[in-house]
Design an enzyme around this catalytic site. Structure first.
Site, PDB file in Angstrom:
ATOM      1  N   GLU A 184       0.820  -1.231  -0.132  1.00 46.33           N
ATOM      2  CA  GLU A 184       0.019  -0.066   0.062  1.00 46.33           C
ATOM      3  C   GLU A 184       0.979   1.310   0.065  1.00 46.33           C
ATOM      4  O   GLU A 184       0.702   2.129   0.904  1.00 46.33           O
ATOM      5  CB  GLU A 184      -1.096  -0.001   1.182  1.00 46.33           C
ATOM      6  CG  GLU A 184      -1.908  -1.143   1.130  1.00 46.33           C
ATOM      7  CD  GLU A 184      -3.073  -1.096   2.358  1.00 46.33           C
ATOM      8  OE1 GLU A 184      -4.170  -1.532   2.022  1.00 46.33           O
ATOM      9  OE2 GLU A 184      -2.805  -0.552   3.224  1.00 46.33           O
ATOM     10  N   GLU A 375      -5.678  -8.318  -1.128  1.00 49.13           N
ATOM     11  CA  GLU A 375      -6.447  -7.893   0.150  1.00 49.13           C
ATOM     12  C   GLU A 375      -7.536  -7.676  -0.141  1.00 49.13           C
ATOM     13  O   GLU A 375      -7.997  -6.859  -0.937  1.00 49.13           O
ATOM     14  CB  GLU A 375      -5.790  -6.793   1.053  1.00 49.13           C
ATOM     15  CG  GLU A 375      -4.241  -7.016   1.540  1.00 49.13           C
ATOM     16  CD  GLU A 375      -4.015  -6.008   2.435  1.00 49.13           C
ATOM     17  OE1 GLU A 375      -4.893  -5.145   3.196  1.00 49.13           O
ATOM     18  OE2 GLU A 375      -2.840  -5.827   2.749  1.00 49.13           O
TER      19      GLU A 375
HETATM   20  C1  BGP Z   1      -4.505  -2.759   4.994  1.00 45.91           C
HETATM   21  C2  BGP Z   1      -3.244  -3.383   5.577  1.00 45.91           C
HETATM   22  C3  BGP Z   1      -3.145  -4.632   6.256  1.00 45.91           C
HETATM   23  C4  BGP Z   1      -4.303  -5.000   7.025  1.00 45.91           C
HETATM   24  C5  BGP Z   1      -5.942  -4.218   6.256  1.00 45.91           C
HETATM   25  C6  BGP Z   1      -7.027  -4.233   7.423  1.00 45.91           C
HETATM   26  O1  BGP Z   1      -4.189  -1.368   4.995  1.00 45.91           O
HETATM   27  O2  BGP Z   1      -2.205  -3.590   4.345  1.00 45.91           O
HETATM   28  O3  BGP Z   1      -2.091  -4.482   6.902  1.00 45.91           O
HETATM   29  O4  BGP Z   1      -4.391  -4.821   8.291  1.00 45.91           O
HETATM   30  O5  BGP Z   1      -5.561  -3.204   5.745  1.00 45.91           O
HETATM   31  O6  BGP Z   1      -6.973  -3.163   8.177  1.00 45.91           O
HETATM   32  P1  BGP Z   1      -7.213  -3.293   9.510  1.00 45.91           P
HETATM   33  O7  BGP Z   1      -6.283  -4.181   9.876  1.00 45.91           O
HETATM   34  O8  BGP Z   1      -6.983  -1.724  10.028  1.00 45.91           O
HETATM   35  O9  BGP Z   1      -8.703  -3.796   9.720  1.00 45.91           O
END
Ligand code: BGP
Length: 477
Positions: A184, A375
């Site tokens: 990201e 993701e």
């Molecule tokens: C993205 C990241 C992840 C993951 C995901 C979900 O930004 O790459 O590492 O954590 O989001 O977010 P969160 O964990 O805040 O629910």
């Protein structure tokens, strides 16, 4: 209700995704050094620290640090990979903790114990027919590089990263062919501490610093891409963006233009990684803001000649833009205007399956390179019933509706898509909140927000559901 679809082309890479700092733990094991992600606590100060607004560079009393132990995949990895294999994973996205390989970041020699740790993991994956998809940096930066050099604001980080990448590509040649350089990358413009080890001091120009750091990461990413291709011509290197299209709130031209601007803010860095040069709109905007990009001799050629092979992205929700100040919805670090047509998760993230198809089309139209969804998923509270089972129908519903749109984007729109790895295939620590309670997995892990629990792994209802999705190659959702 289950759905039948046409399915996906053979060879589609189904799987799941994790990140070292959110699942490994073992923060002081195997010669590992400290990283920014270790010192980010759970609790009310977390957000300000993540955003680089509150300086917090050491462990302090009175805080709980969830990354220290996380779900202890450091010792449970074999068992976890076996569960992924049981679901039929074709790929597993994981990240390498930089500090396991170079504990301080600037050493002459890598740490053999760290190298061996990942080698064993990759071999285990291969044994199960699982293709590793490896992120070089998923929100981690060695603490020593932050304290000594100021994190990615310093050009020297490019050289340290180059060394790290070179060591890793050579060591894992033949074991890993799919790589992502920075998780990201656009997050850095919003959350500079977690994404680039940067704290913004009082009176500093945040925009200048984040774009300086972004330039360093872009150059580092291109150098890594070059090396990956030199080490093994089969290597495929991708960029990674926190995606989710901005829709205009209304058809008012000013709202439409606001959405163009916000979309560009998301795309501006992967535009460089994919096309090989800074887009005009960004150059103009930085010039207007008095921001300089710290180009050095040779940078333009590196960026131009070593673009990425594919575009990977995270998608949780679409976003909305308006010229007016309207009510905000929560989101992945940066929220947006609330979309009145959408439902939202328990954490206020809006749920928009069609938005995934829209985002895929936008990215494919824009870059004409293969896509990889690395993701996607629903963060939710899971409560085991009296028999200890987790009946996560809400998660199945979220994934089913998103996968359906993904399949339509491939079959109806002709988007080229290599694979899909849902986020947090096993419950892990939330990056945004530091909670364990915000769960994404097919596998439940007995651990709570304060670090209590047995760490026992239990299959949720979604485990068997996803197994069937993979077995039918997306025909049975
Ligand atoms: C993205 C990241 C992840 C993951 C995901 C979900 O930004 O790459 O590492 O954590 O989001 O977010 P969160 O964990 O805040 O629910």
């Amino acid at each position: 209700m289950s759905i039948k679809t046409q399915g996906l082309p053979e060879g589609f890479l189904w799987g799941g995704a994790t990140a070292a700092n959110q699942c490994e733990g073992g923060f002081d094991k195997g010669g590992r050094g400290l990283a920014n992600v270790d010192v980010i606590p759970w609790g009310p100060d977390r957000r300000a620290i993540v955003l680089g607004k509150k300086k917090h560079l050491d462990f302090e009393d009175g805080y709980y640090y969830p990354a220290k132990e996380a779900i202890d995949m450091y010792t449970h990895w074999k068992e976890d990979i076996a569960l992924f294999a049981e679901m039929g994973f074709k790929t597993y996205r994981l990240s390498i903790a930089w500090t396991r390989i170079f504990p301080k970041g600037d050493e002459a020699e890598p740490n053999e114990e760290g190298l061996k740790f990942y080698e064993d993991i990759f071999k285990e994956c291969k044994k199960h027919g699982i293709e590793p998809l490896v992120t070089l940096t998923h929100f981690d930066c060695p603490m020593h590089l932050i304290k000594e050099y100021g994190g990615w604001r310093n050009r020297k980080l490019v050289g340290f990263y180059e060394k790290f990448a070179t060591v890793v590509f050579n060591r894992y040649k033949g074991l890993v062919t799919y790589w992502l350089t920075f998780n990201e990358i656009n997050m850095l413009l919003h959350a500079p501490f977690i994404a680039a080890g940067i704290f913004i001091e009082d009176g500093e120009n945040k925009k200048q610093i984040t774009h300086t750091a972004a330039h360093h990461q872009l150059v580092a990413s291109s150098i890594a891409t070059k090396i990956a291709h030199e080490v093994d011509k089969n290597n495929k290197v991708g960029c990674m963006v926190a995606a989710g299209d901005y829709y205009p709130f209304s058809c008012k031209p000013a709202d439409v233009f606001a959405s163009i601007l916000e979309n560009r803010e998301n795309f501006c860095l992967i535009d460089v990684q994919s096309r090989g040069y800074y887009p005009n709109y960004l150059l103009k905007q930085l010039e207007r803001d008095g921001i300089t990009i710290p180009f050095e001799d040779g940078d333009k050629e590196i960026l131009k000649n070593h673009t990425v092979d594919f575009i990977s992205f995270s998608y949780y929700a679409s976003r909305v833009s308006s010229e007016e100040e309207l009510g905000k919805a929560e989101g992945n670090i940066f929220g947006s205007v609330k979309n009145p047509h959408l439902k939202e998760s328990e954490w206020g993230w809006q749920i928009d399956p069609l938005g995934l198809r829209i985002t895929m089309n936008t990215l494919y139209d824009r870059y004409q390179k293969p896509l990889f969804i690395v993701e996607n998923g629903l963060g939710a509270v899971d409560t085991p019933n009296e028999n200890g089972e987790i009946i996560d129908d809400y998660r199945i519903e979220y994934l089913r509706s998103h996968i359906k749109e993904m399949i339509d984007a491939v079959n109806l729109d002709g988007v080229e898509l290599w694979g899909y790895t849902s986020w947090g295939c096993i419950d892990l620590v939330s990056a945004g909140t530091g909670e364990m309670k915000k769960r994404y997995g097919y596998i439940y892990v007995d651990r709570d927000n304060e670090g209590n629990g047995t760490l026992k792994r239990t299959k949720k209802k979604s485990f068997d559901w996803y197994k069937e999705v993979i077995a039918s190659n997306g025909k049975n959702l």
